[in-house]
Write an enzyme that holds these catalytic residues in place. Sequence first.
Site, PDB file in Angstrom:
ATOM      1  N   ASP A 187      24.310  31.834  34.717  1.00 55.37           N
ATOM      2  CA  ASP A 187      23.319  30.751  34.773  1.00 55.37           C
ATOM      3  C   ASP A 187      23.081  30.216  33.359  1.00 55.37           C
ATOM      4  O   ASP A 187      23.607  30.725  32.381  1.00 55.37           O
ATOM      5  CB  ASP A 187      22.016  31.252  35.426  1.00 55.37           C
ATOM      6  CG  ASP A 187      21.335  32.347  34.631  1.00 55.37           C
ATOM      7  OD1 ASP A 187      22.043  33.171  34.017  1.00 55.37           O
ATOM      8  OD2 ASP A 187      20.089  32.401  34.598  1.00 55.37           O
ATOM      9  N   HIS A 512      31.091  34.678  39.036  1.00 59.76           N
ATOM     10  CA  HIS A 512      29.915  33.819  39.290  1.00 59.76           C
ATOM     11  C   HIS A 512      29.431  33.335  37.923  1.00 59.76           C
ATOM     12  O   HIS A 512      28.537  33.916  37.307  1.00 59.76           O
ATOM     13  CB  HIS A 512      28.836  34.629  40.011  1.00 59.76           C
ATOM     14  CG  HIS A 512      27.646  33.815  40.422  1.00 59.76           C
ATOM     15  ND1 HIS A 512      27.544  33.214  41.647  1.00 59.76           N
ATOM     16  CD2 HIS A 512      26.497  33.504  39.760  1.00 59.76           C
ATOM     17  CE1 HIS A 512      26.385  32.572  41.737  1.00 59.76           C
ATOM     18  NE2 HIS A 512      25.736  32.729  40.599  1.00 59.76           N
ATOM     19  N   ASP A 555      35.726  39.868  44.275  1.00 59.58           N
ATOM     20  CA  ASP A 555      36.058  38.849  43.269  1.00 59.58           C
ATOM     21  C   ASP A 555      35.884  37.473  43.898  1.00 59.58           C
ATOM     22  O   ASP A 555      36.854  36.793  44.224  1.00 59.58           O
ATOM     23  CB  ASP A 555      37.489  39.062  42.764  1.00 59.58           C
ATOM     24  CG  ASP A 555      37.862  38.010  41.724  1.00 59.58           C
ATOM     25  OD1 ASP A 555      36.944  37.410  41.127  1.00 59.58           O
ATOM     26  OD2 ASP A 555      39.067  37.792  41.515  1.00 59.58           O
ATOM     27  N   GLU A 564      29.008  38.473  38.791  1.00 54.77           N
ATOM     28  CA  GLU A 564      28.507  37.619  37.716  1.00 54.77           C
ATOM     29  C   GLU A 564      28.898  38.287  36.393  1.00 54.77           C
ATOM     30  O   GLU A 564      29.436  39.404  36.384  1.00 54.77           O
ATOM     31  CB  GLU A 564      26.975  37.452  37.821  1.00 54.77           C
ATOM     32  CG  GLU A 564      26.435  36.364  36.888  1.00 54.77           C
ATOM     33  CD  GLU A 564      25.016  35.872  37.239  1.00 54.77           C
ATOM     34  OE1 GLU A 564      24.467  36.274  38.278  1.00 54.77           O
ATOM     35  OE2 GLU A 564      24.476  35.071  36.449  1.00 54.77           O
TER      36      GLU A 564
END
Length: 587
Positions: A187, A512, A555, A564
């Site tokens: 993020d 991610h 994955d 992530e």
Amino acid sequence: MKPGVLKQVLPFLFLHFLFFQAVTAQNFTETIRLNQLGFYPDGPKIAIVAAEVKGEFFIATPDLKKKEFTGMLGGQQVSSISGKTTTIADFSKFKKPGTWVVWVPSLGHSWPFEIKPNVHHDLAVAALKGFYHQRMSTDLPERYAGKWHRPFSHPDKNVFVHASAATGARPKNTVIESPGGWYDAGDYNKYVVNSGITVGTLLALYEDFPAYFKKLETNIPENGNGVPDLLDEALWNLRWMLTMQDPGDGGVYHKCTTAKFEGFVKPEDAKAQRYVVQKSTAATLDFAAVMAQAARVFRGFELEFPGLADKFLKASKSAWQWARANPATMYDQGKMNEQFEPKIETGAYGDNDVTDEFIWAAMELYVTTGEDEYFQAVDLFPSEGLTVQNWGDVRTMGYLTLLRHEQHLTPVAATPMRYLKGMYIAFAKGLVYKTEGQAYLAPMENNVENYVWGSTAVCANQGINLIYAYRLTNDQVYLNYALDNLDYLLGRNATGYSFVTGYGDKTPRHIHHRPSEADGVEDPVPGLLAGGPNPGQQDKCETYPSKIPDESYTDDVCSYASNEIAINWNAPLVYLAFAVDILKSEP
Ligand code: 9MR
Ligand code: 9MR
């Protein structure tokens, strides 16, 4: 030949063919698990066959034309996690540098691997470079970032003070600047708590091996500025952290964040309003700890950065004061959202027990200033036993700092240090207890509770502690256990993955990670450690192959709970890979 004979012979020929195939399979098999990068000439060398097999195995050239070593498969292991049986192929006696495979005739051969000195060097440098790839408020030009180059993103010059953080001097929606730092993970937000342990770990690595890092050259823009690249990288985030302190009172905002997670867009296209939110005791203490540590480290670079060490120390002390005055201001996102708008839905890093943060901050301040009052400000041993550090539990970070600086402590620490060392060695013994019985021969497997969100970082942080145990006892056994955990991360595990992007043959391809997903480049950003097996499966992805804790990894980009990447996971990988490589290559 009479017609009938062929009919009789054919099935036999077919069977013979099958049999021949079975005893001399020349194909690749994923059943043989090993460190996909390789081994040190004089180090231990273990491959694990994820099956029950007996007989001989070979170390051969990748084309299988030349067998260089014959070993006997041995030691059937039973996993305490899955109950599955594995078989050990130990070829530690084989020391010849080169590129080889492990070949089990009835199964096939492994990935190719190398035997050479400094076999983890490139990986360690890449893992450190992973931080460069996470930088924001800058462009990443091609000459440093390769095909993952990207334009300037997230200036963070227009950050709002969230209502939860409003004060008289900085009312709600005051605009402040908070540029720089690293993206936390997949993020685009920045969290002080997680930054704390991350920077603390990188600075610890520098303090533990200063001579080595003074010489290490990597390909980052600051290379050649007279400051070790490792410290330049840490500084990128430290300078951001300074902006998170309220100059009015010394308290530190918990995070700099959007209200909701951004979509899977490129960094430069993520433009939602950003806020600094409520100050918290945990963030303020983690800040105090790393600022004190940074003051100590950058004291040695006064010429390059005049006044910087003093600035860090001042920031640390005022944070410490704030935390003493506000010892229980917890970050409770749910409660905060009941009172303030906009509601904040990004990572919480909430922590209701700050005993450990007080200890860490106090010990960093004590070691940096030499002032006994910091040492005496906390109960150093609030509970028996030790824990492996993580973002919510940093007590061991404080202990490691004491151990690292043992020679320079004041007399108040003498008796506690004796106690700490005893406790520490008992802790290390506990970490490795029963490892010989485990399926992949790694300390990581000794406790099923290690398989949490970010389990690979548990593995790497255990490794750091085993390195300290080695340095404390001078017993090679601990260094080899640390290497076992590194082997585990690089492929000798129940999933068969090397969990570092771009390093190994079977590596995460769909992390991610917004930049990797949005950049149109097929390969993910390299040098990043995936979170790894996590039976919690909080992301509810449907592609997990299993619920078994050490196999619960997918994955798949949907899997933020197992795939992530995060700065607090990469930092212990950087530490472990460098430390093992340095210590294993010493004469
Ligand atoms: O992408 C987010 C990731 O960075 C976080 O670790 C994770 C847990 O907080 O949340 C991810 O965002 C997801 C959100 O929580 C729920 N909706 C889907 C989001 C993207 O997959
Ligand atoms: O690493 C964090 C893990 O320990 C927590 O269980 C999880 C859910 O709160 O959050 C993880 O941290 C994520 C953070 O909240 C947002 N950025 C991505 C982090 C890694 O997934």
